[in-house]
Design a protein around this motif. Structure first.
Motif, PDB file in Angstrom:
ATOM      1  N   ASP A 118      21.360  42.397  42.766  1.00  0.00           N
ATOM      2  CA  ASP A 118      20.565  42.603  43.972  1.00  0.00           C
ATOM      3  C   ASP A 118      21.081  43.715  44.872  1.00  0.00           C
ATOM      4  O   ASP A 118      20.298  44.402  45.520  1.00  0.00           O
ATOM      5  N   GLY A 119      22.397  43.884  44.938  1.00  0.00           N
ATOM      6  CA  GLY A 119      22.943  44.900  45.830  1.00  0.00           C
ATOM      7  C   GLY A 119      22.861  46.310  45.300  1.00  0.00           C
ATOM      8  O   GLY A 119      23.242  47.261  45.989  1.00  0.00           O
ATOM      9  N   GLY A 120      22.379  46.469  44.060  1.00  0.00           N
ATOM     10  CA  GLY A 120      22.230  47.791  43.482  1.00  0.00           C
ATOM     11  C   GLY A 120      23.537  48.388  42.971  1.00  0.00           C
ATOM     12  O   GLY A 120      24.563  47.715  42.877  1.00  0.00           O
ATOM     13  N   VAL A 121      23.484  49.675  42.655  1.00  0.00           N
ATOM     14  CA  VAL A 121      24.619  50.360  42.032  1.00  0.00           C
ATOM     15  C   VAL A 121      25.844  50.386  42.943  1.00  0.00           C
ATOM     16  O   VAL A 121      26.975  50.178  42.488  1.00  0.00           O
ATOM     17  N   LEU A 122      25.642  50.635  44.238  1.00  0.00           N
ATOM     18  CA  LEU A 122      26.793  50.743  45.140  1.00  0.00           C
ATOM     19  C   LEU A 122      27.543  49.424  45.254  1.00  0.00           C
ATOM     20  O   LEU A 122      28.776  49.395  45.297  1.00  0.00           O
ATOM     21  N   ASP A 123      26.811  48.334  45.292  1.00  0.00           N
ATOM     22  CA  ASP A 123      27.445  47.019  45.320  1.00  0.00           C
ATOM     23  C   ASP A 123      28.233  46.771  44.034  1.00  0.00           C
ATOM     24  O   ASP A 123      29.336  46.224  44.065  1.00  0.00           O
ATOM     25  N   ALA A 124      27.670  47.177  42.896  1.00  0.00           N
ATOM     26  CA  ALA A 124      28.357  46.988  41.614  1.00  0.00           C
ATOM     27  C   ALA A 124      29.653  47.802  41.565  1.00  0.00           C
ATOM     28  O   ALA A 124      30.679  47.322  41.063  1.00  0.00           O
ATOM     29  N   ILE A 125      29.621  49.020  42.071  1.00  0.00           N
ATOM     30  CA  ILE A 125      30.830  49.847  42.115  1.00  0.00           C
ATOM     31  C   ILE A 125      31.906  49.155  42.947  1.00  0.00           C
ATOM     32  O   ILE A 125      33.080  49.071  42.549  1.00  0.00           O
ATOM     33  N   SER A 137      43.241  45.784  43.048  1.00  0.00           N
ATOM     34  CA  SER A 137      41.996  46.516  43.269  1.00  0.00           C
ATOM     35  C   SER A 137      42.262  48.014  43.148  1.00  0.00           C
ATOM     36  O   SER A 137      43.402  48.473  43.241  1.00  0.00           O
ATOM     37  N   PHE A 138      41.194  48.778  42.942  1.00  0.00           N
ATOM     38  CA  PHE A 138      41.296  50.219  42.698  1.00  0.00           C
ATOM     39  C   PHE A 138      40.315  50.983  43.576  1.00  0.00           C
ATOM     40  O   PHE A 138      39.360  50.433  44.110  1.00  0.00           O
ATOM     41  N   GLY A 139      40.588  52.262  43.697  1.00  0.00           N
ATOM     42  CA  GLY A 139      39.617  53.173  44.257  1.00  0.00           C
ATOM     43  C   GLY A 139      38.838  53.813  43.126  1.00  0.00           C
ATOM     44  O   GLY A 139      39.025  53.491  41.946  1.00  0.00           O
ATOM     45  N   CYS A 140      37.951  54.737  43.478  1.00  0.00           N
ATOM     46  CA  CYS A 140      37.194  55.456  42.446  1.00  0.00           C
ATOM     47  C   CYS A 140      36.652  56.755  43.013  1.00  0.00           C
ATOM     48  O   CYS A 140      36.615  56.960  44.228  1.00  0.00           O
ATOM     49  N   ARG A 141      36.261  57.615  42.132  1.00  0.00           N
ATOM     50  CA  ARG A 141      35.518  58.826  42.459  1.00  0.00           C
ATOM     51  C   ARG A 141      34.225  58.748  41.652  1.00  0.00           C
ATOM     52  O   ARG A 141      34.278  58.554  40.440  1.00  0.00           O
ATOM     53  N   PHE A 142      33.078  58.886  42.322  1.00  0.00           N
ATOM     54  CA  PHE A 142      31.817  58.761  41.602  1.00  0.00           C
ATOM     55  C   PHE A 142      30.797  59.749  42.132  1.00  0.00           C
ATOM     56  O   PHE A 142      30.936  60.282  43.238  1.00  0.00           O
ATOM     57  N   SER A 143      29.763  59.989  41.328  1.00  0.00           N
ATOM     58  CA  SER A 143      28.748  60.990  41.648  1.00  0.00           C
ATOM     59  C   SER A 143      27.362  60.359  41.698  1.00  0.00           C
ATOM     60  O   SER A 143      26.941  59.706  40.744  1.00  0.00           O
ATOM     61  N   TYR A 144      26.662  60.559  42.803  1.00  0.00           N
ATOM     62  CA  TYR A 144      25.260  60.116  42.890  1.00  0.00           C
ATOM     63  C   TYR A 144      24.414  60.790  41.810  1.00  0.00           C
ATOM     64  O   TYR A 144      23.533  60.183  41.220  1.00  0.00           O
ATOM     65  N   GLY A 145      24.695  62.070  41.583  1.00  0.00           N
ATOM     66  CA  GLY A 145      23.857  62.857  40.678  1.00  0.00           C
ATOM     67  C   GLY A 145      23.911  62.408  39.233  1.00  0.00           C
ATOM     68  O   GLY A 145      23.049  62.772  38.439  1.00  0.00           O
ATOM     69  N   LYS A 146      24.923  61.616  38.880  1.00  0.00           N
ATOM     70  CA  LYS A 146      25.053  61.164  37.497  1.00  0.00           C
ATOM     71  C   LYS A 146      24.430  59.789  37.266  1.00  0.00           C
ATOM     72  O   LYS A 146      24.448  59.285  36.141  1.00  0.00           O
ATOM     73  N   ILE A 147      23.887  59.159  38.319  1.00  0.00           N
ATOM     74  CA  ILE A 147      23.267  57.842  38.183  1.00  0.00           C
ATOM     75  C   ILE A 147      21.840  58.030  37.678  1.00  0.00           C
ATOM     76  O   ILE A 147      21.028  58.676  38.338  1.00  0.00           O
ATOM     77  N   SER A 194      22.575  55.811  29.242  1.00  0.00           N
ATOM     78  CA  SER A 194      23.829  55.485  29.924  1.00  0.00           C
ATOM     79  C   SER A 194      24.397  56.771  30.496  1.00  0.00           C
ATOM     80  O   SER A 194      23.998  57.874  30.112  1.00  0.00           O
ATOM     81  N   SER A 195      25.355  56.623  31.402  1.00  0.00           N
ATOM     82  CA  SER A 195      25.974  57.804  31.997  1.00  0.00           C
ATOM     83  C   SER A 195      27.334  57.446  32.572  1.00  0.00           C
ATOM     84  O   SER A 195      27.490  56.403  33.219  1.00  0.00           O
ATOM     85  N   VAL A 196      28.336  58.286  32.320  1.00  0.00           N
ATOM     86  CA  VAL A 196      29.630  58.149  32.994  1.00  0.00           C
ATOM     87  C   VAL A 196      29.452  58.701  34.401  1.00  0.00           C
ATOM     88  O   VAL A 196      29.175  59.883  34.586  1.00  0.00           O
ATOM     89  N   ILE A 197      29.577  57.826  35.407  1.00  0.00           N
ATOM     90  CA  ILE A 197      29.290  58.229  36.786  1.00  0.00           C
ATOM     91  C   ILE A 197      30.548  58.506  37.593  1.00  0.00           C
ATOM     92  O   ILE A 197      30.454  58.968  38.735  1.00  0.00           O
ATOM     93  N   GLY A 198      31.727  58.240  37.021  1.00  0.00           N
ATOM     94  CA  GLY A 198      32.958  58.485  37.752  1.00  0.00           C
ATOM     95  C   GLY A 198      34.155  57.883  37.040  1.00  0.00           C
ATOM     96  O   GLY A 198      34.098  57.595  35.842  1.00  0.00           O
ATOM     97  N   SER A 199      35.224  57.676  37.794  1.00  0.00           N
ATOM     98  CA  SER A 199      36.448  57.119  37.215  1.00  0.00           C
ATOM     99  C   SER A 199      37.228  56.362  38.281  1.00  0.00           C
ATOM    100  O   SER A 199      37.045  56.582  39.485  1.00  0.00           O
ATOM    101  N   LEU A 200      38.108  55.472  37.838  1.00  0.00           N
ATOM    102  CA  LEU A 200      38.965  54.722  38.740  1.00  0.00           C
ATOM    103  C   LEU A 200      40.115  55.593  39.238  1.00  0.00           C
ATOM    104  O   LEU A 200      40.543  56.523  38.552  1.00  0.00           O
ATOM    105  N   SER A 201      40.620  55.271  40.434  1.00  0.00           N
ATOM    106  CA  SER A 201      41.748  56.025  40.993  1.00  0.00           C
ATOM    107  C   SER A 201      42.807  55.059  41.531  1.00  0.00           C
ATOM    108  O   SER A 201      42.538  53.875  41.754  1.00  0.00           O
TER     109      SER A 201
END
Length: 229
Positions: A118-125, A137-147, A194-201
């Motif tokens: 329900d919360g969409g992609v941002l909630d899942a991230i 817990s981790f951080g991440c770097r992600f791209s809107y353009g790759k969703i 599918s798409s790789v949208i980012g990575s963990l940091s």
């Protein structure tokens, strides 16, 4: 599954926002009919209904409704040419391919799997980066353009002032794994988007990398974009 670690790739499988897109089509039908022809709307609904149904477990990815070659039931890739002509000729058809990629967790180094809900992609991230209760817990770097949204989802969100990144999804999954690009290529060969949208940091910052200025994802309240809140 392996332990989560910085540098692992974030792979989004399936098409995000489908549930929200269907809801907008149904709940705003009268408004849409004043802007678009009924024929166009029927065709868009038909396209949504024909998308593969995906399900995810740690030991396998399963799918039904994939396009298959009639001769050998081999999956049609995302890059297949002349799809409409081949379908009209009866060379390909929608069918079931239950165990799409068995054993993928070990083969591609899966560490975490989150259903996009329900919360969409941002909630899942956010939920994936938080990890298991009591764990790291981790951080991440992600791209809107790759969703990989459908153009229809973006169009409806613009029309009704909704946020596509918060659209309810279903039939969509976010994973952290060692070999995200390799699994994405394999999925494409099976006809699954599918798409790789980012990575963990290492740090806990969840940073969008394709904006004009740094943009950080914060927990806050995750609203339902269709609730009017």
């Amino acid at each position: 599954m392996t332990e989560m670690r910085a540098g692992q790739e974030l792979l989004l499988i399936g098409i995000p926002g489908l549930l929200g897109t269907r809801t907008l089509l149904e709940s705003r039908e009268e408004e849409l009919c004043r802007r678009f022809s009924r024929r166009y709307l029927r065709e868009e609904r038909r396209k949504l209904e024909r998308l593969p149904l995906l399900s995810f477990r740690e030991d396998r990815i399963m799918a039904c409704g994939l396009l298959l070659h009639r001769e050998d039931r081999r999956a049609v890739t995302l890059y297949e040419k002349d799809l409409i002509a081949k379908e009209n000729a009866g060379e390909i058809f929608p069918g079931e391919l239950g165990d799409l990629i068995p054993g993928y967790a070990k083969d591609y180094g899966l560490s975490a799997l989150i259903s996009v809900e329900d919360g969409g992609v941002l909630d899942a991230i956010w939920r994936l980066c938080e990890g298991k209760k009591g764990g790291r817990s981790f951080g991440c770097r992600f791209s809107y353009g790759k969703i990989p949204f459908l153009s229809l989802s973006i169009e409806l969100c613009e029309l009704f002032s909704q946020n596509p990144f918060r659209l309810p999804s279903g039939n969509c999954c976010l994973m952290a794994l060692e070999r995200g690009y390799a699994l994405s290529e394999k999925l494409g060969q099976c006809g699954v988007r599918s798409s790789v949208i980012g990575s963990l940091s290492e740090d806990r910052k969840r940073l969008r990398t394709d904006g004009t200025a740094p943009s950080f994802l914060t927990k806050g309240e995750v609203p339902n974009p269709l609730s009017g809140r």
